[in-house]
Motif scaffolding. Structure first.
Motif, PDB file in Angstrom:
ATOM      1  N   GLY A 111       0.820  -1.202   0.000  1.00 12.23           N
ATOM      2  CA  GLY A 111       0.000   0.000   0.000  1.00 12.23           C
ATOM      3  C   GLY A 111       0.855   1.253   0.000  1.00 12.23           C
ATOM      4  O   GLY A 111       2.081   1.190  -0.137  1.00 12.23           O
ATOM      5  N   PRO A 112       0.218   2.414   0.153  1.00 13.82           N
ATOM      6  CA  PRO A 112       0.943   3.691   0.124  1.00 13.82           C
ATOM      7  C   PRO A 112       2.061   3.726   1.166  1.00 13.82           C
ATOM      8  O   PRO A 112       1.886   3.260   2.291  1.00 13.82           O
ATOM      9  CB  PRO A 112      -0.142   4.728   0.436  1.00 13.82           C
ATOM     10  N   LEU A 165       2.135   6.308 -13.068  1.00 16.53           N
ATOM     11  CA  LEU A 165       2.040   5.009 -12.408  1.00 16.53           C
ATOM     12  C   LEU A 165       1.921   5.109 -10.889  1.00 16.53           C
ATOM     13  O   LEU A 165       1.474   4.170 -10.235  1.00 16.53           O
ATOM     14  CB  LEU A 165       3.242   4.138 -12.797  1.00 16.53           C
ATOM     15  N   VAL A 166       2.359   6.243 -10.331  1.00 13.16           N
ATOM     16  CA  VAL A 166       2.205   6.501  -8.901  1.00 13.16           C
ATOM     17  C   VAL A 166       1.730   7.934  -8.716  1.00 13.16           C
ATOM     18  O   VAL A 166       1.856   8.763  -9.623  1.00 13.16           O
ATOM     19  CB  VAL A 166       3.518   6.285  -8.097  1.00 13.16           C
ATOM     20  N   GLU A 167       1.190   8.187  -7.523  1.00 13.57           N
ATOM     21  CA  GLU A 167       0.785   9.550  -7.179  1.00 13.57           C
ATOM     22  C   GLU A 167       1.182   9.838  -5.749  1.00 13.57           C
ATOM     23  O   GLU A 167       1.311   8.928  -4.930  1.00 13.57           O
ATOM     24  CB  GLU A 167      -0.722   9.744  -7.386  1.00 13.57           C
ATOM     25  N   ARG A 168       1.395  11.106  -5.480  1.00 13.00           N
ATOM     26  CA  ARG A 168       1.760  11.549  -4.135  1.00 13.00           C
ATOM     27  C   ARG A 168       0.511  12.071  -3.432  1.00 13.00           C
ATOM     28  O   ARG A 168      -0.354  12.669  -4.066  1.00 13.00           O
ATOM     29  CB  ARG A 168       2.793  12.672  -4.223  1.00 13.00           C
ATOM     30  N   SER A 169       0.470  11.861  -2.112  1.00 16.23           N
ATOM     31  CA  SER A 169      -0.607  12.431  -1.307  1.00 16.23           C
ATOM     32  C   SER A 169      -0.056  12.736   0.081  1.00 16.23           C
ATOM     33  O   SER A 169       0.983  12.198   0.482  1.00 16.23           O
ATOM     34  CB  SER A 169      -1.801  11.470  -1.215  1.00 16.23           C
ATOM     35  N   ILE A 174       3.433   7.741  -1.192  1.00 21.09           N
ATOM     36  CA  ILE A 174       3.432   7.364  -2.601  1.00 21.09           C
ATOM     37  C   ILE A 174       2.484   6.185  -2.745  1.00 21.09           C
ATOM     38  O   ILE A 174       2.576   5.208  -1.997  1.00 21.09           O
ATOM     39  CB  ILE A 174       4.849   6.959  -3.076  1.00 21.09           C
ATOM     40  N   ALA A 175       1.572   6.264  -3.707  1.00 24.23           N
ATOM     41  CA  ALA A 175       0.600   5.189  -3.927  1.00 24.23           C
ATOM     42  C   ALA A 175       0.525   4.855  -5.412  1.00 24.23           C
ATOM     43  O   ALA A 175       0.788   5.695  -6.271  1.00 24.23           O
ATOM     44  CB  ALA A 175      -0.777   5.621  -3.429  1.00 24.23           C
ATOM     45  N   LEU A 176       0.163   3.623  -5.683  1.00 27.30           N
ATOM     46  CA  LEU A 176      -0.057   3.196  -7.066  1.00 27.30           C
ATOM     47  C   LEU A 176      -1.304   3.863  -7.623  1.00 27.30           C
ATOM     48  O   LEU A 176      -2.296   4.023  -6.919  1.00 27.30           O
ATOM     49  CB  LEU A 176      -0.304   1.687  -7.118  1.00 27.30           C
TER      50      LEU A 176
END
Length: 155
Positions: free
Chosen positions: A48-49, A78-82, A93-95
């Protein structure tokens, strides 16, 4: 515990090398993305993130190197930051859906390749024996993980 039967130090070393060689051969044939990217996506799929620091520890690389990998993966969608809800300054970092597809397709391609090669290279008795290997390797992995103390998250 003493080695039993034919499994001794030389055989253990041969097993270690053979598993590594097999993993590298399958990756070389199937993965379009660099190993570091596929490996990072796999950690995110399984765990997971995660923070960049956590990903860097898992891959045993420097934070800066992981930051570069994450930046490349983010640029490809392919990934995103939150924001990290447990750390006001932290970032997770998450898929993305696209990243999940890349991991799933890569795993399926590798498994299909391995099945096809096994069916060509091995006879029925060997295939039956090979079917038991994942369970045995899982047991070895669990024993190794139990023998190594967990890393202190504060370190």
């Amino acid at each position: 515990m003493e080695p039993s039967g034919d499994f001794e130090l030389d055989t253990a070393d041969r097993l270690r090398r053979s598993v590594g060689d097999l993993v590298r051969a399958v990756r070389d044939v199937t993965d379009a993305a660099p190993d570091n990217q596929i490996e990072t996506l796999g950690y995110l799929m399984r765990g997971g993130p995660q923070s960049i620091a956590a990903l860097a520890r898992q891959r045993r690389i420097r934070h800066q190197s992981m930051s570069a990998t994450v930046a490349e993966l983010a640029s490809r969608g392919l990934v995103e930051r939150s924001a990290d809800p447990s750390d006001a300054r932290g970032v997770l970092i998450a898929l993305t859906e696209a990243g999940s597809r890349v991991v799933t397709e890569s795993r399926e391609m590798r498994a299909t390749l391995l099945l096809g090669v096994a069916e060509i290279a091995l006879d029925e008795a060997d295939l039956a024996l090979l079917a038991r290997v994942p369970t045995l390797l899982d047991r070895l992995t669990a024993a190794l993980e139990a023998a190594v103390p967990a890393e202190d998250p504060g370190s």
